[in-house]
Write an enzyme that holds these catalytic residues in place. Structure first.
Site, PDB file in Angstrom:
ATOM      1  N   ASN A  69       0.866  -1.182   0.000  1.00  0.00           N
ATOM      2  CA  ASN A  69       0.000   0.000   0.000  1.00  0.00           C
ATOM      3  C   ASN A  69       0.904   1.234   0.000  1.00  0.00           C
ATOM      4  O   ASN A  69       1.442   1.613   1.033  1.00  0.00           O
ATOM      5  CB  ASN A  69      -0.892  -0.032   1.254  1.00  0.00           C
ATOM      6  CG  ASN A  69      -1.723   1.230   1.402  1.00  0.00           C
ATOM      7  OD1 ASN A  69      -1.819   2.034   0.479  1.00  0.00           O
ATOM      8  ND2 ASN A  69      -2.324   1.407   2.567  1.00  0.00           N
ATOM      9  N   LYS A  96       0.159   4.261  -0.387  1.00  0.00           N
ATOM     10  CA  LYS A  96      -0.484   5.467   0.149  1.00  0.00           C
ATOM     11  C   LYS A  96      -0.195   6.665  -0.777  1.00  0.00           C
ATOM     12  O   LYS A  96      -0.054   6.480  -1.979  1.00  0.00           O
ATOM     13  CB  LYS A  96      -0.034   5.716   1.589  1.00  0.00           C
ATOM     14  CG  LYS A  96      -0.211   4.457   2.449  1.00  0.00           C
ATOM     15  CD  LYS A  96      -0.031   4.685   3.920  1.00  0.00           C
ATOM     16  CE  LYS A  96      -0.225   3.360   4.649  1.00  0.00           C
ATOM     17  NZ  LYS A  96      -0.154   3.489   6.095  1.00  0.00           N
ATOM     18  N   HIS A 115      -9.688   1.387   4.938  1.00  0.00           N
ATOM     19  CA  HIS A 115      -8.402   1.625   5.598  1.00  0.00           C
ATOM     20  C   HIS A 115      -8.596   2.598   6.760  1.00  0.00           C
ATOM     21  O   HIS A 115      -9.385   3.544   6.659  1.00  0.00           O
ATOM     22  CB  HIS A 115      -7.378   2.182   4.598  1.00  0.00           C
ATOM     23  CG  HIS A 115      -5.987   2.149   5.162  1.00  0.00           C
ATOM     24  ND1 HIS A 115      -5.540   3.112   6.036  1.00  0.00           N
ATOM     25  CD2 HIS A 115      -4.980   1.259   5.020  1.00  0.00           C
ATOM     26  CE1 HIS A 115      -4.302   2.803   6.405  1.00  0.00           C
ATOM     27  NE2 HIS A 115      -3.932   1.686   5.796  1.00  0.00           N
ATOM     28  N   GLU A 130      -6.900   4.984   7.822  1.00  0.00           N
ATOM     29  CA  GLU A 130      -6.652   6.404   7.524  1.00  0.00           C
ATOM     30  C   GLU A 130      -7.890   7.045   6.912  1.00  0.00           C
ATOM     31  O   GLU A 130      -8.210   8.199   7.194  1.00  0.00           O
ATOM     32  CB  GLU A 130      -5.426   6.534   6.603  1.00  0.00           C
ATOM     33  CG  GLU A 130      -4.135   6.281   7.379  1.00  0.00           C
ATOM     34  CD  GLU A 130      -3.003   5.699   6.549  1.00  0.00           C
ATOM     35  OE1 GLU A 130      -3.046   5.765   5.309  1.00  0.00           O
ATOM     36  OE2 GLU A 130      -2.060   5.162   7.173  1.00  0.00           O
ATOM     37  N   GLU A 141      -5.569  -4.704  10.553  1.00  0.00           N
ATOM     38  CA  GLU A 141      -4.541  -3.691  10.762  1.00  0.00           C
ATOM     39  C   GLU A 141      -4.824  -2.928  12.058  1.00  0.00           C
ATOM     40  O   GLU A 141      -5.602  -1.970  12.062  1.00  0.00           O
ATOM     41  CB  GLU A 141      -4.532  -2.702   9.598  1.00  0.00           C
ATOM     42  CG  GLU A 141      -4.242  -3.336   8.256  1.00  0.00           C
ATOM     43  CD  GLU A 141      -3.684  -2.325   7.269  1.00  0.00           C
ATOM     44  OE1 GLU A 141      -2.580  -2.556   6.770  1.00  0.00           O
ATOM     45  OE2 GLU A 141      -4.337  -1.296   7.022  1.00  0.00           O
ATOM     46  N   GLY A 172       2.333   2.434  10.729  1.00  0.00           N
ATOM     47  CA  GLY A 172       3.290   3.521  10.555  1.00  0.00           C
ATOM     48  C   GLY A 172       4.020   3.909  11.834  1.00  0.00           C
ATOM     49  O   GLY A 172       4.711   4.926  11.869  1.00  0.00           O
ATOM     50  N   SER A 175       3.242  -1.945  10.486  1.00  0.00           N
ATOM     51  CA  SER A 175       4.684  -2.056  10.753  1.00  0.00           C
ATOM     52  C   SER A 175       5.235  -3.454  10.471  1.00  0.00           C
ATOM     53  O   SER A 175       6.120  -3.948  11.174  1.00  0.00           O
ATOM     54  CB  SER A 175       5.008  -1.628  12.184  1.00  0.00           C
ATOM     55  OG  SER A 175       4.665  -0.261  12.365  1.00  0.00           O
TER      56      SER A 175
HETATM   57  P1  PGA Z   1       2.670   0.405   7.655  1.00  0.00           P
HETATM   58  O1  PGA Z   1       1.229   0.599   7.022  1.00  0.00           O
HETATM   59  O2  PGA Z   1       3.220  -0.898   7.099  1.00  0.00           O
HETATM   60  O3  PGA Z   1       3.466   1.584   7.217  1.00  0.00           O
HETATM   61  O4  PGA Z   1       2.503   0.313   9.134  1.00  0.00           O
HETATM   62  C1  PGA Z   1       0.346  -0.470   6.772  1.00  0.00           C
HETATM   63  C2  PGA Z   1      -0.945   0.026   6.182  1.00  0.00           C
HETATM   64  O5  PGA Z   1      -1.403   1.120   6.534  1.00  0.00           O
HETATM   65  O6  PGA Z   1      -1.541  -0.657   5.336  1.00  0.00           O
END
Ligand code: PGA
Length: 250
Positions: free
Chosen positions: A9, A11, A95, A97, A167, A173, A213
């Site tokens: 992903n 982003k 997601h 976010e 997640e 992140g 992560s």
């Molecule tokens: P990350 O994000 O691996 O940077 O923690 C995962 C995601 O948001 O799908």
């Protein structure tokens, strides 16, 4: 059918020029990978061009979002039929976010799921709790509600197109992944919910990814868990070597 799967992903990262460099590196390095499905989820602006670059590759193309309508006066939106036409086969929905920053709620996400399915796009449906909910031991309740409110209305045929990504929001992140025990426990719980709703064969065949992560140093331990079928990778998917190392971690 459940398969080892690693999805990147990206982003809102990379310009088209940088994205082309990155996807070309990934294509080259992915040639040695067998038996693992790779999915790349770049920004919208890259999709058409990537569809051409991926012509001779088994890497699948996914979008990060879709509209909850097919066509019409919805300025700024991009819909499932538009994505389908340019070679996209999957789409991330729900997601954290988007739930947090764009206030996407249960009904809105449900309509997006329906739009994806009716255009033949497989939803990569994200679920997961925030830190406070985990501290209060509410994570199962939260994830159950997310699944029941926006996804579990699908019939069996449609549900068989779905990938679920667990997640935990506190792990996204932050550099702090869930432990393999925490992740496995939730994945087993999600699989039990699928079993109750859709039966054991569907439960066994549904791909459930872990995200938050996930990186080369912890992917092996996470992917060794019986109910973790791979990962949805954010930060580490922006470095081709890390992404490919994660994809080799089964
Ligand atoms: P990350 O994000 O691996 O940077 O923690 C995962 C995601 O948001 O799908």
């Amino acid at each position: 059918m459940k398969k080892n799967t690693v999805a990147g992903n990206w982003k809102m990262n990379t310009t088209l020029k940088d994205g082309i460099n990155l996807i070309n590196e990934i294509i080259n390095k992915s040639e040695s990978i067998k038996n693992t499905d790779l999915i790349i989820t770049p920004p919208y602006t890259h999709l058409s061009e990537f569809n051409k670059l991926l012509e001779n590759s088994t890497i699948k193309l996914a979008a990060q979002n879709i509209a909850d309508n097919e066509f019409g006066a919805f300025t700024g939106e991009v819909s499932a039929p538009m994505l389908k036409e340019i070679g996209v086969s999957k789409v991330i929905i729900g997601h954290s976010e988007r739930r947090a920053y764009y206030h996407e709620g249960f009904d809105f996400l449900k309509r997006k799921v329906d739009c994806a399915i009716s255009s033949g796009l497989g939803p990569i449906f994200c679920c997961g709790e925030i830190l406070e909910q985990r501290k209060n031991n509410k994570q199962e309740e939260v994830v159950k509600e997310q699944l029941f409110e926006s996804l579990f209305h699908l019939d069996k045929d449609s549900f068989s197109e779905v990938i679920i990504a667990y997640e935990p929001v506190w792990a996204i992140g932050t550099g702090v992944s869930a432990t393999s025990n925490e992740a496995q426990e939730m994945h087993a719980y999600i699989r039990s919910l699928i079993k109750n709703k859709y039966g054991s064969s569907m439960a066994e065949n549904t791909t459930i990814l872990y995200g938050g992560s996930c990186k080369p140093s912890n992917a092996k331990e996470l992917f060794a868990c019986p109910d973790i079928d791979g990962g949805l990778i954010g930060g580490a998917s922006l470095k081709s070597a890390d992404f490919i190392e994660i994809a080799k971690s089964f």
